[in-house]
Write a protein that holds these residues in place. Structure first.
Motif, PDB file in Angstrom:
ATOM      1  N   SER A  52       0.803  -1.224   0.000  1.00  0.00           N
ATOM      2  CA  SER A  52       0.000   0.000   0.000  1.00  0.00           C
ATOM      3  C   SER A  52       0.836   1.274   0.000  1.00  0.00           C
ATOM      4  O   SER A  52       0.319   2.348  -0.271  1.00  0.00           O
ATOM      5  CB  SER A  52      -0.913  -0.002   1.230  1.00  0.00           C
ATOM      6  N   GLY A  53       2.136   1.146   0.314  1.00  0.00           N
ATOM      7  CA  GLY A  53       3.000   2.325   0.284  1.00  0.00           C
ATOM      8  C   GLY A  53       3.853   2.415  -0.956  1.00  0.00           C
ATOM      9  O   GLY A  53       4.761   3.246  -1.031  1.00  0.00           O
ATOM     10  N   VAL A  54       3.560   1.610  -1.967  1.00  0.00           N
ATOM     11  CA  VAL A  54       4.395   1.572  -3.165  1.00  0.00           C
ATOM     12  C   VAL A  54       4.351   2.881  -3.930  1.00  0.00           C
ATOM     13  O   VAL A  54       5.273   3.202  -4.698  1.00  0.00           O
ATOM     14  CB  VAL A  54       3.975   0.386  -4.069  1.00  0.00           C
ATOM     15  N   ARG A  55       3.319   3.686  -3.744  1.00  0.00           N
ATOM     16  CA  ARG A  55       3.231   4.962  -4.459  1.00  0.00           C
ATOM     17  C   ARG A  55       4.384   5.895  -4.094  1.00  0.00           C
ATOM     18  O   ARG A  55       4.668   6.846  -4.828  1.00  0.00           O
ATOM     19  CB  ARG A  55       1.898   5.650  -4.175  1.00  0.00           C
ATOM     20  N   LEU A  56       5.066   5.636  -2.958  1.00  0.00           N
ATOM     21  CA  LEU A  56       6.238   6.437  -2.627  1.00  0.00           C
ATOM     22  C   LEU A  56       7.358   6.223  -3.644  1.00  0.00           C
ATOM     23  O   LEU A  56       8.270   7.039  -3.750  1.00  0.00           O
ATOM     24  CB  LEU A  56       6.750   6.081  -1.226  1.00  0.00           C
ATOM     25  N   ARG A  57       7.284   5.106  -4.376  1.00  0.00           N
ATOM     26  CA  ARG A  57       8.318   4.785  -5.356  1.00  0.00           C
ATOM     27  C   ARG A  57       7.977   5.292  -6.752  1.00  0.00           C
ATOM     28  O   ARG A  57       8.822   5.275  -7.639  1.00  0.00           O
ATOM     29  CB  ARG A  57       8.497   3.256  -5.448  1.00  0.00           C
ATOM     30  N   THR A  58       6.757   5.718  -6.964  1.00  0.00           N
ATOM     31  CA  THR A  58       6.312   6.076  -8.310  1.00  0.00           C
ATOM     32  C   THR A  58       6.236   7.580  -8.482  1.00  0.00           C
ATOM     33  O   THR A  58       6.254   8.348  -7.516  1.00  0.00           O
ATOM     34  CB  THR A  58       4.930   5.468  -8.599  1.00  0.00           C
ATOM     35  N   LYS A  59       6.115   7.992  -9.718  1.00  0.00           N
ATOM     36  CA  LYS A  59       6.037   9.424 -10.010  1.00  0.00           C
ATOM     37  C   LYS A  59       4.705  10.010  -9.586  1.00  0.00           C
ATOM     38  O   LYS A  59       4.602  11.170  -9.216  1.00  0.00           O
ATOM     39  CB  LYS A  59       6.269   9.684 -11.494  1.00  0.00           C
ATOM     40  N   GLY A  60       3.644   9.196  -9.649  1.00  0.00           N
ATOM     41  CA  GLY A  60       2.337   9.703  -9.249  1.00  0.00           C
ATOM     42  C   GLY A  60       1.810  10.722 -10.234  1.00  0.00           C
ATOM     43  O   GLY A  60       2.189  10.766 -11.394  1.00  0.00           O
ATOM     44  N   GLY A  87      -2.113  10.903  -6.278  1.00  0.00           N
ATOM     45  CA  GLY A  87      -0.670  10.807  -6.160  1.00  0.00           C
ATOM     46  C   GLY A  87       0.053  12.129  -6.156  1.00  0.00           C
ATOM     47  O   GLY A  87      -0.430  13.128  -6.669  1.00  0.00           O
ATOM     48  N   TYR A  88       1.224  12.106  -5.549  1.00  0.00           N
ATOM     49  CA  TYR A  88       2.177  13.196  -5.629  1.00  0.00           C
ATOM     50  C   TYR A  88       3.452  12.619  -6.254  1.00  0.00           C
ATOM     51  O   TYR A  88       3.705  11.419  -6.162  1.00  0.00           O
ATOM     52  CB  TYR A  88       2.512  13.745  -4.245  1.00  0.00           C
ATOM     53  N   PRO A  89       4.287  13.451  -6.856  1.00  0.00           N
ATOM     54  CA  PRO A  89       5.534  12.923  -7.430  1.00  0.00           C
ATOM     55  C   PRO A  89       6.604  12.736  -6.352  1.00  0.00           C
ATOM     56  O   PRO A  89       7.310  13.664  -6.007  1.00  0.00           O
ATOM     57  CB  PRO A  89       5.931  14.017  -8.425  1.00  0.00           C
ATOM     58  N   TYR A  90       6.717  11.557  -5.793  1.00  0.00           N
ATOM     59  CA  TYR A  90       7.705  11.292  -4.740  1.00  0.00           C
ATOM     60  C   TYR A  90       8.992  10.716  -5.334  1.00  0.00           C
ATOM     61  O   TYR A  90      10.060  11.278  -5.185  1.00  0.00           O
ATOM     62  CB  TYR A  90       7.150  10.305  -3.713  1.00  0.00           C
ATOM     63  N   GLU A  91       8.876   9.528  -5.952  1.00  0.00           N
ATOM     64  CA  GLU A  91      10.013   8.860  -6.592  1.00  0.00           C
ATOM     65  C   GLU A  91      11.165   8.596  -5.621  1.00  0.00           C
ATOM     66  O   GLU A  91      12.333   8.791  -5.955  1.00  0.00           O
ATOM     67  CB  GLU A  91      10.513   9.675  -7.788  1.00  0.00           C
ATOM     68  N   PHE A  92      10.859   8.166  -4.412  1.00  0.00           N
ATOM     69  CA  PHE A  92      11.918   7.785  -3.489  1.00  0.00           C
ATOM     70  C   PHE A  92      12.559   6.488  -3.967  1.00  0.00           C
ATOM     71  O   PHE A  92      11.879   5.561  -4.397  1.00  0.00           O
ATOM     72  CB  PHE A  92      11.357   7.574  -2.073  1.00  0.00           C
ATOM     73  N   THR A  93      13.857   6.398  -3.839  1.00  0.00           N
ATOM     74  CA  THR A  93      14.584   5.182  -4.233  1.00  0.00           C
ATOM     75  C   THR A  93      15.297   4.539  -3.057  1.00  0.00           C
ATOM     76  O   THR A  93      15.804   3.427  -3.175  1.00  0.00           O
ATOM     77  CB  THR A  93      15.618   5.513  -5.322  1.00  0.00           C
ATOM     78  N   ASN A  94      15.364   5.226  -1.926  1.00  0.00           N
ATOM     79  CA  ASN A  94      16.104   4.709  -0.769  1.00  0.00           C
ATOM     80  C   ASN A  94      15.236   3.752   0.040  1.00  0.00           C
ATOM     81  O   ASN A  94      13.995   3.756  -0.081  1.00  0.00           O
ATOM     82  CB  ASN A  94      16.552   5.869   0.118  1.00  0.00           C
ATOM     83  N   PRO A  95      15.834   2.941   0.902  1.00  0.00           N
ATOM     84  CA  PRO A  95      15.058   2.023   1.744  1.00  0.00           C
ATOM     85  C   PRO A  95      14.108   2.782   2.674  1.00  0.00           C
ATOM     86  O   PRO A  95      14.516   3.722   3.354  1.00  0.00           O
ATOM     87  CB  PRO A  95      16.135   1.284   2.543  1.00  0.00           C
ATOM     88  N   ILE A  96      12.845   2.373   2.672  1.00  0.00           N
ATOM     89  CA  ILE A  96      11.827   2.957   3.545  1.00  0.00           C
ATOM     90  C   ILE A  96      10.996   1.819   4.120  1.00  0.00           C
ATOM     91  O   ILE A  96      10.497   0.970   3.386  1.00  0.00           O
ATOM     92  CB  ILE A  96      10.895   3.923   2.782  1.00  0.00           C
ATOM     93  N   ALA A  97      10.878   1.793   5.423  1.00  0.00           N
ATOM     94  CA  ALA A  97       9.983   0.842   6.079  1.00  0.00           C
ATOM     95  C   ALA A  97       8.760   1.606   6.554  1.00  0.00           C
ATOM     96  O   ALA A  97       8.879   2.749   7.020  1.00  0.00           O
ATOM     97  CB  ALA A  97      10.683   0.174   7.259  1.00  0.00           C
TER      98      ALA A  97
END
Length: 784
Positions: free
Chosen positions: A645-653, A667-677
């Protein structure tokens, strides 16, 4: 004849000698009278005079200052005097030059009284200016008081001024006198002293003021009411008075004519930044801190046994809040909430929802809810206990239209709208607004870095970080998984059947059979624990709590700092308890801190006005889980942002929005690539949306929901943690990462030595689908 002439000359000489004698008698008598008068004033015969101790420690009320971890003043506590003294070295040189040029050009030449100026004042009866030196004016403000219309009292006050001014010159250096003079003056608009004034009128520290800013503030010494730029009832006068100061600065050589002429043509260029308890940065945190300080004061008296005064004693409270991160957090809330609110209003028009803003309530239930809220309101309390009104009178007052200013989002910004409304209608209006709570903390130190208890402290004062508690939904599931890993040594790669599951009655204290359902009602096959948590599968969480028992999970929650009531029943696995953001952030931080719970810290040091340390915090820690168990739990939660459910943090949105600030898609444009729990959470009927997000050195929790649970979105599209709360976390973290000075981690969570549990499931044969769980966004988004 000659004899007669000699007699006349002798008589004339005697007469002249008599005049000379009388002159000296009168002159010496005058000097003696002056000496006696000044001595009488000094001895206190003309009224009370300050002694040596009072001169050394002039009694002025000093505001308590709240200081952030990065050295920024977050706010102050004060009743009438918003005063924080500064040293001479913290004053802009332009302030000093402007003051001396305007108020006392021979300041460095006299010893408290300007003889030349005094003689000029007597000779011309004050028509060519007064003779009060800076030292005399300071004496008047500190010890003499306001001038009266009584001529005798005025003369007495003037004499006392002279005496005290001379004493001040002996007691202090010239620089200390100037600093005191700037510190005691009231510049209006809660600008007590130069530090408050410079922050309020120009949003600067006193040492950073430029020439024209310093000139305006010094010009206010003539009359801070008449020459006050806010509200500017005399705009021409304020500017003219500033220009007079600039003229004086040029006259005495502090600036040249070219600079003077250039600056006199400029506007005031104010940056008005009011300092009040309901405005500024970290207002909700400051509200919490006031309660903390009252408890501290109760248990920590002064050395003489009296109590500290939070509003007058000039304490300095050093906090863990980082002003930059606090600003990022508040900006994230103000960026997301008006868009989410606009969508909520769109869905709850009278046509779409006749009972707006409530859903699924009958009219009778709504009337009961409003009646209960009315009796719990501040208006009811005030009328009942302060005005002694009857219940009938109070209730009738709620149905009479009155003028008021109500909160609204205007063009995406918090604003106020003047209107006429019945108090009962205003209560219903405010219930239609979604609220939020957010806290961010360093898990290793326990230092709380950001605290946002709501959207606008002036209109929504209930703090949703520590004061408010709401049902937490699926954000409780990691505690169940952590217990299972700890007790059963399970791996994220272990599989359990995704099939209907029931816990029979009377097992684990359950009064009746409990058969939780997956939100999508899809079952079949098996899922790894990582996949199950990522998709928030209810049946697998139920299987886990059946294996370890509710009480074991509760015991872990207690060790994680959760103090709220948690009933010992299996349904807690799905997040039925009401907990606070504060408790949840503290609990999750234990996972990021290798299994060590560190109690959240908000205050590091308290000092008195002289810099004496009165309090220094001691960290409170507790070993709760093994480093291995904590790491495995973190790896489980990483799956939420990798495929759940948190995968949108990885996408452009989506980076586009409707004109009325509603989001397009979610969506918002997040595009995080680092490890996030992390973990999203959504409660029944979409009443509460949560997101808990972690990187190695920062844990942040966000809650969004209505004041009442009957205020919620109709569908899961917007009414889920991933749409309500996660965007605030994402916006906040993007800003934190953009500010490289904050050093927010982008690294992997540190793996413990001798890890024995398999956490890398990439080679495992996991063919289970990742269909939508209870926190995922449906594919068919409907704006209608």
């Amino acid at each position: 004849m000659a004899k007669t002439k000699a007699k006349k000359e002798t008589k004339g000489t005697q007469d002249f000698s008599k005049y000379i004698r009388w002159f000296w008698i009168l002159f010496l008598a005058g000097i003696l009278a002056v000496v006696l008068i000044f001595s009488a004033a000094s001895w206190g015969w003309l009224g009370a005079m300050p002694d040596h101790t009072q001169l050394e420690n002039p009694k002025t009320h000093l505001a308590t200052e709240i200081i952030s971890a990065d050295g920024v003043t977050l706010g102050k506590y004060y009743f009438n005097d918003n005063r924080t003294p500064v040293a001479y070295d913290d004053l802009s040189p332009h302030l000093v030059d402007a003051l001396i040029a305007t108020e006392d050009a021979r300041f460095h030449e006299h010893s408290g009284i300007d003889a030349r100026g005094t003689l000029r004042a007597f000779a011309f009866l004050g028509k060519r200016g007064g003779a009060s030196t800076i030292s005399q004016q300071l004496a008047r403000q500190l010890f003499v008081g306001v001038r009266t219309n009584n001529i005798i009292e005025t003369i007495t006050q003037k004499i006392k001024e002279w005496v005290i001014a001379i004493k001040l010159e002996r007691q202090y250096t010239k620089e200390e006198i100037i600093a005191q003079y700037f510190n005691v003056y009231d510049f209006g608009n809660n600008g007590d002293g130069i530090r408050s004034a410079s922050r309020i009128y120009f949003n600067k520290e006193p040492k950073d003021l430029d020439i024209k800013e310093a000139a305006m503030l010094v010009g206010m010494f003539k009359n801070s009411s008449f020459y006050n730029p806010i509200p500017s009832r005399n705009p021409v006068g304020v500017k003219n008075r500033r220009n007079v100061v600039l003229f004086q600065m040029e006259k005495y050589g502090y600036i040249n004519e070219q600079v003077k002429d250039s600056l006199q043509k400029t506007e005031l260029d104010l940056d008005f930044t009011p300092e009040s308890h309901r405005e500024g940065l970290a207002t909700y945190f400051r509200g919490y801190l006031a309660g903390f300080m009252k408890d501290w004061i109760k248990n920590n008296p002064k050395p003489d046994g009296t109590k500290w005064n939070l509003y007058n004693d000039g304490l300095k409270i050093y906090t863990t809040i980082d002003s930059r991160m606090q600003k990022h957090a508040e900006d994230a809330v103000q960026q997301h909430m008006p868009r989410l609110q606009a969508e909520f209003f769109h869905q709850n028009t009278p046509k779409r929802n006749p009972t707006a803003p409530f859903l699924d309530l009958t009219q009778g239930a709504i009337d009961t809810l409003m009646w209960r809220s009315m009796r719990q309101s501040e208006r009811w309390r005030h009328m009942k206990y302060d005005l002694k009104k009857s219940d009938k009178e109070i209730e009738e007052s709620f149905h009479k239209p009155i003028k008021m200013a109500v909160f609204e989002w205007k063009d995406g910004q918090p604003s106020e709208r003047d209107t006429i409304m019945k108090p009962i209608d205003s209560m219903r209006y405010y219930k239609s607004f979604l609220r939020t709570g957010m806290m961010s903390m360093n898990p290793q130190t326990g230092h709380v870095k950001a605290w946002v208890g709501g959207m606008n402290y002036r209109h929504f004062q209930y703090d949703m970080v520590k004061q408010g508690k709401r049902q937490i939904g699926s954000t409780f599931k990691p505690l169940v998984y952590a217990t299972a890993v700890d007790q059963l040594h399970l791996s994220p790669c272990d599989e359990l059947p995704d099939t209907p599951f029931c816990i029979e009655a009377n097992k684990h204290g359950n009064p009746e059979e409990w058969c939780p359902k997956n939100s999508n009602l899809n079952y079949g096959g098996t899922r790894t624990l990582k996949n199950a948590l990522a998709n928030s599968v209810n049946t697998i969480t139920a299987r886990l709590i059946d294996k370890v028992g509710p009480q074991t999970v509760i015991d872990l929650a207690r060790k994680l700092g959760i103090e709220s009531d948690i009933p010992p029943v299996p349904s807690i696995a799905l997040g039925t308890p009401d907990l606070s953001v504060y408790e949840m952030v503290g609990a999750y931080s234990t996972f990021a801190n290798k299994g060590v719970y560190t109690k959240p810290v908000m205050v590091t040091t308290i000092e008195d006005k002289n810099g004496t340390i009165l309090y220094q915090f001691t960290p409170e820690t507790n070993d709760v889980l093994s480093a291995e168990t904590a790491y495995v739990t973190v790896k489980l939660m990483e799956g939420v942002t990798q495929s759940g459910s948190g995968v949108r943090l990885r996408t452009k949105g989506a980076d586009a929005y409707r004109a009325d600030y509603r989001e397009v898609v979610t969506g918002y444009p997040y595009e995080f690539t680092n490890p996030i729990a992390g973990k999203t959470g959504t409660t029944q009927n979409q009443s509460d949306g949560w997101f808990m997000g972690m990187v190695p050195n920062l844990v942040t929790g966000v809650w969004v929901g209505g004041e009442d649970r009957a205020v919620h979105f109709k569908s899961i599209t917007y009414g889920q943690g991933a749409a309500m709360a996660l965007p605030i976390w994402g916006l906040y973290m993007k800003s934190c990462y953009a500010d490289e000075n904050l050093n927010i981690s982008k690294e992997d969570f540190e793996e413990p030595a001798n890890l024995s549990i398999l956490v890398d499931c990439s080679k495992a044969d996991d063919t289970t689908t990742t269909d939508d769980g209870d926190d995922d966004v449906p594919d068919d988004l409907d704006f209608n």
